[in-house]
Design a protein around this motif. Structure first.
Motif, PDB file in Angstrom:
ATOM      1  N   ARG A   1      -8.449 -11.718  -1.366  1.00  0.00           N
ATOM      2  CA  ARG A   1      -7.415 -10.912  -0.708  1.00  0.00           C
ATOM      3  C   ARG A   1      -7.864 -10.438   0.660  1.00  0.00           C
ATOM      4  O   ARG A   1      -8.911  -9.837   0.813  1.00  0.00           O
TER       5      ARG A   1
ATOM      6  N   TRP B   1      -1.863  -2.481  -8.498  1.00  0.00           N
ATOM      7  CA  TRP B   1      -3.144  -2.256  -7.839  1.00  0.00           C
ATOM      8  C   TRP B   1      -3.501  -0.781  -8.041  1.00  0.00           C
ATOM      9  O   TRP B   1      -2.818   0.089  -7.511  1.00  0.00           O
TER      10      TRP B   1
ATOM     11  N   ASP C   1       0.851  -1.196   0.000  1.00  0.00           N
ATOM     12  CA  ASP C   1       0.000   0.000   0.000  1.00  0.00           C
ATOM     13  C   ASP C   1       0.891   1.251   0.000  1.00  0.00           C
ATOM     14  O   ASP C   1       2.122   1.149  -0.039  1.00  0.00           O
ATOM     15  N   ILE C   2       0.277   2.413   0.066  1.00  0.00           N
ATOM     16  CA  ILE C   2       0.965   3.678  -0.257  1.00  0.00           C
ATOM     17  C   ILE C   2       2.280   3.974   0.465  1.00  0.00           C
ATOM     18  O   ILE C   2       3.055   4.787  -0.025  1.00  0.00           O
TER      19      ILE C   2
ATOM     20  N   TRP D   1      -2.859  11.835  -1.746  1.00  0.00           N
ATOM     21  CA  TRP D   1      -1.790  11.458  -0.806  1.00  0.00           C
ATOM     22  C   TRP D   1      -0.496  12.242  -0.974  1.00  0.00           C
ATOM     23  O   TRP D   1       0.078  12.703   0.017  1.00  0.00           O
TER      24      TRP D   1
ATOM     25  N   TRP E   1     -12.023  -5.000  -6.935  1.00  0.00           N
ATOM     26  CA  TRP E   1     -12.442  -5.286  -5.564  1.00  0.00           C
ATOM     27  C   TRP E   1     -13.392  -4.189  -5.123  1.00  0.00           C
ATOM     28  O   TRP E   1     -13.375  -3.091  -5.681  1.00  0.00           O
TER      29      TRP E   1
ATOM     30  N   PHE F   1      -9.224  14.705  -2.336  1.00  0.00           N
ATOM     31  CA  PHE F   1      -9.587  15.158  -0.986  1.00  0.00           C
ATOM     32  C   PHE F   1     -10.180  16.566  -1.056  1.00  0.00           C
ATOM     33  O   PHE F   1      -9.524  17.549  -0.739  1.00  0.00           O
TER      34      PHE F   1
ATOM     35  N   HIS G   1      -7.323  -7.757   3.405  1.00  0.00           N
ATOM     36  CA  HIS G   1      -6.784  -6.390   3.421  1.00  0.00           C
ATOM     37  C   HIS G   1      -7.422  -5.609   4.570  1.00  0.00           C
ATOM     38  O   HIS G   1      -8.603  -5.793   4.871  1.00  0.00           O
TER      39      HIS G   1
ATOM     40  N   ARG H   1     -10.129  -0.278  -8.274  1.00  0.00           N
ATOM     41  CA  ARG H   1     -11.293   0.047  -7.457  1.00  0.00           C
ATOM     42  C   ARG H   1     -12.390   0.624  -8.328  1.00  0.00           C
ATOM     43  O   ARG H   1     -13.553   0.299  -8.175  1.00  0.00           O
TER      44      ARG H   1
ATOM     45  N   ASP I   1      -5.713   2.258  -7.314  1.00  0.00           N
ATOM     46  CA  ASP I   1      -6.668   2.753  -6.316  1.00  0.00           C
ATOM     47  C   ASP I   1      -6.958   4.224  -6.621  1.00  0.00           C
ATOM     48  O   ASP I   1      -6.272   4.841  -7.439  1.00  0.00           O
TER      49      ASP I   1
ATOM     50  N   ILE J   1       0.649  -0.670  -5.007  1.00  0.00           N
ATOM     51  CA  ILE J   1      -0.474   0.222  -5.318  1.00  0.00           C
ATOM     52  C   ILE J   1       0.046   1.337  -6.232  1.00  0.00           C
ATOM     53  O   ILE J   1       1.187   1.787  -6.084  1.00  0.00           O
TER      54      ILE J   1
HETATM   55  O1  MIG Z   1      -7.726   7.144   1.091  1.00  0.00           O
HETATM   56  O2  MIG Z   1      -4.118   3.428  -0.043  1.00  0.00           O
HETATM   57  O3  MIG Z   1      -9.701   1.494  -0.982  1.00  0.00           O
HETATM   58  O4  MIG Z   1      -7.764  -0.286  -0.031  1.00  0.00           O
HETATM   59  O5  MIG Z   1      -5.741   0.748   1.636  1.00  0.00           O
HETATM   60  C1  MIG Z   1      -7.641   5.741   1.178  1.00  0.00           C
HETATM   61  C2  MIG Z   1      -4.843   3.462   1.144  1.00  0.00           C
HETATM   62  C3  MIG Z   1      -6.845   5.210   0.022  1.00  0.00           C
HETATM   63  C4  MIG Z   1      -8.323   3.327  -0.317  1.00  0.00           C
HETATM   64  C5  MIG Z   1      -8.373   1.899  -0.726  1.00  0.00           C
HETATM   65  C6  MIG Z   1      -7.735   1.061   0.348  1.00  0.00           C
HETATM   66  C7  MIG Z   1      -6.309   1.507   0.578  1.00  0.00           C
HETATM   67  C8  MIG Z   1      -6.283   2.995   0.935  1.00  0.00           C
HETATM   68  N1  MIG Z   1      -6.949   3.764  -0.105  1.00  0.00           N
END
Ligand code: MIG
Length: 584
Positions: A337, A202, A94-95, A168, A278, A211, A339, A265, A204, A131
């Protein structure tokens, strides 16, 4: 309905009418005349496309967490799986793997040798899936941003100024994935990952999520589609589709003949051509486990066979029982998965003590046992669009009891799975359509269908029923999909005067060679006349040699007097009195 504007489907307010509205554009309808549900799905996917056969590892068990934060943590995680002999096919990053959330980077402090990590794990049959979000950090010193600016790859307002949104990495620009040139550029960027040996990503936040109050990009930002400028208002819903398209094509071009894997997503009609889907941020609530079933079924009948849910639940703290039940469901969702969210309890298979670990392990192993069966269904999905996980009504549309059943489902057309989605339940009601059904766990329990039964389902048990006159393919327990498949068992459930046919499909599981005839396909027809069972084996295509050395038939619910013939010649059988089974 073919329209990418904001749409609203109201299937609830009125019993007499459904209403579908769109904010703009034309109402282009396609009427799919069926007549059967299967025909509708075939027709719909002939318009929107079908999934390419994924690599086998993508069908295995994936472990994820927001986030595994360092190379050391990832290695420890993998070690724990190995020590405990729990199968593992992929770890998602993840991030936090990135350098300040810049896509196409690794944080050099926390992941000093990403390539070595990827390669070491790969040598053990475990893939790393990072990701990749669409937002590119606004940073003049960062190459992807510089290039994107120079070549006009970012979505912009009508005056040419780039749209920036907070995600992010902070202020970020968003590639215009509707532009062919921009998709090409994004495809090139995938080399950053594939050069390290990464084979799946992945995607996302690709709604795109931003935001801000609206949670997305401004409506008056422009995208360029086939040379025509259109507003984000018009194209919003298809942004994720085209991001995944670029990711998929990029990986595919760079993997030198290996099959790529993309998880997304966001999507739109046709997303199945590029990515598994997912269902996003669910919560560790029983209600969300309940909803996981109809959500995944709906994706399946909407042309997206490769779908799943965060096992254990993403937000909030899961617990032993919920994780166990969720893993049981995950065993039969096409994408599997575990998670969870930052700040929640850890929910790896061993997080809740030995007893829970044992049950969860049993189901992850079961996934691998079922792999030959599932793989055959995935192959069928790639050709016909049929989902792997199917609503009961797909096969029993004439039985009104199945029309709104959404707490049990079929896997293919022979297997009925009834997950427990309530706390403290040790039983559950299962509807068995007309016909005869065998309890998978104990086939001395045979049921006449066309009625509801009370199935036993202690915490260790996922109720599974097998339709009479069908065959199930079973492989060996493996630590991951790359490990050698040593045996293949064909479990045969035949009535006293029944017959069935079953197809076996196999290929190397990782390259595109199956598209060039390098696959194995065999058709087996079996018929039973009381104690005489005749098996006809016919190679439909022998372009690949499967690695199991022998296949065994397990004939269920037969008598000791059984006589078995394969292609006309009589076979030796071993009989198991207790279970009324013969092995050939
Ligand atoms: O703002 O990357 O649906 O699976 O862990 C949340 C962090 C952003 C949303 C995803 C989630 C992931 C999360 N992301």
């Amino acid at each position: 309905m073919d329209n990418t504007f904001q749409t609203e489907f109201d299937l609830k307010t009125s019993y007499e009418t459904y209403s579908i509205t769109a904010d703009g554009g034309a109402l282009d309808y396609y009427i799919l005349a069926g007549p059967a549900p299967k025909d509708v799905i075939r027709q719909y996917t002939s318009l929107t496309g079908r999934m390419e056969l994924p690599p086998k590892w993508a069908l295995g068990y994936h472990q994820s967490r927001y986030s595994y934060r360092s190379e050391a943590e990832v290695r420890e995680l993998v070690e724990a799986f190995k020590r405990k002999n729990i199968p593992l096919d992929a770890v998602h990053l993840d991030i936090h793997y990135m350098d300040e959330y810049r896509v196409f980077t690794f944080d050099e402090q926390k992941f000093p040798e990403p390539e070595k990590l990827v390669q070491d794990l790969k040598a053990e049959g475990i893939k790393i899936v990072p990701i990749v979000d669409p937002g590119v950090k606004r940073d003049e010193t960062y190459l992807p941003y510089q290039e994107g600016m120079e070549k006009n790859h970012f979505s912009s307002y009508s005056d040419g100024s780039v749209y920036y949104g907070d995600v992010w990495p902070g202020e970020s620009a968003f590639p215009d994935f509707f532009r062919g040139e921009t998709r090409k550029w994004w495809e090139e960027q995938q080399a950053y990952y594939t050069n390290m040996g990464i084979e799946g990503v992945w995607n996302d936040m690709n709604e795109p999520a931003v935001f801000n109050e609206k949670k997305t990009m401004d409506n008056d930002v422009f995208h360029e589609e086939n040379g025509v400028f259109k507003t984000h208002r018009e194209l919003h819903n298809a942004y994720g589709l085209h991001m995944s398209q670029a990711s998929f094509e990029g990986l595919k071009n760079k993997l030198g003949g290996k099959r790529p894997f993309v998880l997304t997503r966001a999507g739109f009609a046709g997303i199945q051509r590029y990515a598994a889907v997912w269902t996003g941020d669910n919560r560790s609530f029983w209600e969300h486990l309940q909803m996981a079933v109809p959500m995944t079924l709906n994706l399946g009948v909407s042309g997206v066979p490769f779908a799943g849910n965060d096992v254990g639940g993403f937000a909030h703290d899961t617990n032993a029982e919920l994780l166990t039940r969720w893993t049981q469901l995950g065993t039969f969702t096409p994408f599997f998965r575990n998670h969870s969210n930052i700040g929640t309890v850890f929910q790896e298979p061993w997080a809740f003590g030995e007893k829970t670990e044992e049950t969860i392990k049993k189901y992850i192993e079961l996934r691998h046992k079922w792999m030959p069966h599932l793989y055959e269904l995935f192959q069928e999905a790639s050709e016909t669009g049929m989902p792997i996980m199917r609503p009961m009504m797909m096969h029993y549309a004439e039985d009104p009891n199945t029309l709104k059943l959404h707490d049990q489902f079929m896997v293919g057309e022979d297997v009925l799975v009834a997950p427990v989605t309530q706390s403290a339940a040790k039983h559950r009601i299962v509807y068995l359509p007309a016909g005869t059904w065998y309890n998978y766990w104990n086939d001395n329990e045979v049921y006449e269908g066309g009625r509801y039964i009370m199935a036993e389902a202690d915490l260790d048990t996922l109720p599974i029923f097998i339709r009479e006159n069908s065959a199930i393919l079973e492989g060996s327990v493996k630590q991951n999909a790359d490990a050698k498949q040593e045996s293949l068992r064909v479990h045969v459930y035949l009535g006293e005067s029944g017959s069935l046919s079953k197809r076996i499909y196999e290929d190397d599981g990782e390259t595109l060679n199956h598209q060039n005839e390098k696959y194995f396909s065999e058709s087996i027809s079996i018929s039973r006349d009381n104690d005489i069972i005749s098996i006809e084996e016919k190679d439909i295509h022998a372009g690949y040699t499967p690695c199991w050395s022998a296949k065994t038939y397990v004939l269920h619910q037969v008598s000791e007097a059984i006589e078995v013939y394969i292609n006309g010649s009589k076979q030796e059988t071993v009989y198991d009195k207790a279970d009324l089974r013969a092995f050939v």
